[in-house]
Design a protein around this motif. Structure first.
Motif, PDB file in Angstrom:
ATOM      1  N   UNK A 174       3.541   7.752 -11.862  1.00  0.00           N
ATOM      2  CA  UNK A 174       2.898   7.353 -10.588  1.00  0.00           C
ATOM      3  C   UNK A 174       3.781   7.738  -9.542  1.00  0.00           C
ATOM      4  N   UNK A 175       2.995   8.393  -8.283  1.00  0.00           N
ATOM      5  CA  UNK A 175       3.602   8.615  -7.147  1.00  0.00           C
ATOM      6  C   UNK A 175       3.459   7.446  -6.353  1.00  0.00           C
ATOM      7  N   UNK A 176       4.477   7.302  -5.244  1.00  0.00           N
ATOM      8  CA  UNK A 176       4.017   6.244  -4.591  1.00  0.00           C
ATOM      9  C   UNK A 176       4.876   6.414  -3.062  1.00  0.00           C
ATOM     10  N   UNK A 177       4.423   5.653  -2.260  1.00  0.00           N
ATOM     11  CA  UNK A 177       4.704   5.832  -0.805  1.00  0.00           C
ATOM     12  C   UNK A 177       4.749   4.783   0.248  1.00  0.00           C
ATOM     13  N   UNK A 178       5.667   4.496   1.102  1.00  0.00           N
ATOM     14  CA  UNK A 178       5.621   3.360   2.042  1.00  0.00           C
ATOM     15  C   UNK A 178       6.975   3.142   2.411  1.00  0.00           C
ATOM     16  N   UNK A 179       7.319   2.140   3.368  1.00  0.00           N
ATOM     17  CA  UNK A 179       8.503   1.846   4.036  1.00  0.00           C
ATOM     18  C   UNK A 179       9.577   1.325   3.061  1.00  0.00           C
ATOM     19  N   UNK A 180       9.056   1.002   1.838  1.00  0.00           N
ATOM     20  CA  UNK A 180      10.076   0.404   0.764  1.00  0.00           C
ATOM     21  C   UNK A 180       9.661   1.215  -0.504  1.00  0.00           C
ATOM     22  N   UNK A 181      10.844   1.809  -1.266  1.00  0.00           N
ATOM     23  CA  UNK A 181      10.365   2.581  -2.572  1.00  0.00           C
ATOM     24  C   UNK A 181      11.588   1.706  -3.182  1.00  0.00           C
ATOM     25  N   UNK A 182      11.131   0.703  -3.981  1.00  0.00           N
ATOM     26  CA  UNK A 182      12.208  -0.467  -4.615  1.00  0.00           C
ATOM     27  C   UNK A 182      12.563  -0.020  -5.693  1.00  0.00           C
ATOM     28  N   UNK A 183      13.723  -0.212  -6.057  1.00  0.00           N
ATOM     29  CA  UNK A 183      14.499   0.129  -7.320  1.00  0.00           C
ATOM     30  C   UNK A 183      14.399  -0.772  -8.422  1.00  0.00           C
ATOM     31  N   UNK A 184      13.902  -2.162  -8.141  1.00  0.00           N
ATOM     32  CA  UNK A 184      13.844  -3.279  -9.190  1.00  0.00           C
ATOM     33  C   UNK A 184      12.724  -2.611 -10.120  1.00  0.00           C
ATOM     34  N   UNK A 185      12.660  -3.125 -11.478  1.00  0.00           N
ATOM     35  CA  UNK A 185      11.615  -2.958 -12.409  1.00  0.00           C
ATOM     36  C   UNK A 185      10.631  -4.129 -12.357  1.00  0.00           C
ATOM     37  N   UNK A 186       9.377  -3.603 -12.175  1.00  0.00           N
ATOM     38  CA  UNK A 186       8.221  -4.735 -12.175  1.00  0.00           C
ATOM     39  C   UNK A 186       7.381  -4.752 -13.597  1.00  0.00           C
TER      40      UNK A 186
END
Length: 126
Positions: free
Chosen positions: A93-105
């Motif tokens: 998945x590509x993603x964008x935004x102010x935060x690109x989190x490193x935690x696993x969800x």
């Protein structure tokens, strides 16, 4: 409306290469942070690569094999994947935004990241 559309997913043999691309509409990649996540069956959503505040990051096992890049003229981001392994098989998945989190969800397309694509499947065969 913001839309991210991935392309390039395929089935490839171990040791091969693929290049994923993500095109945005309604959003300028040049003005935000971007990244690629992946989720394999039975696992959580993991960050693969990101460009955050202008810095490239590769958490996990892809460092040295995957390369993220950004083309602001075309408003696209790409993920060059080399020396692919069977364990790289996942939906990407590509993603964008102010935060690109490193935690696993537990799953991708979670609310901690503002914008997501629909995902593209990468399958690496042995």
């Amino acid at each position: 409306e913001v839309q991210l559309v991935e392309s390039g997913g395929a089935t490839v043999q171990a040791g091969g290469s693929l290049r994923l691309s993500c095109m945005a509409s309604g959003l300028s990649f040049a003005q935000t942070n971007v990244g690629w996540y992946r989720q394999a069956p039975g696992t959580g959503c993991q960050l693969v690569a990101r460009i955050s505040e202008g810095k490239l990051g590769y958490p996990g096992s892809v460092s040295g094999r995957f390369t993220i890049s950004q083309d602001n003229m075309k408003n696209t981001i790409s993920l060059q994947m080399d020396k692919l392994r069977v364990e790289d098989t996942a939906a990407y998945y590509c993603a964008a935004g102010p935060l690109i989190v490193t935690a696993t969800y537990p799953s991708c397309r979670h609310r901690s990241v503002s914008y997501w694509g629909q995902g593209t499947q990468v399958t690496v065969s042995s």
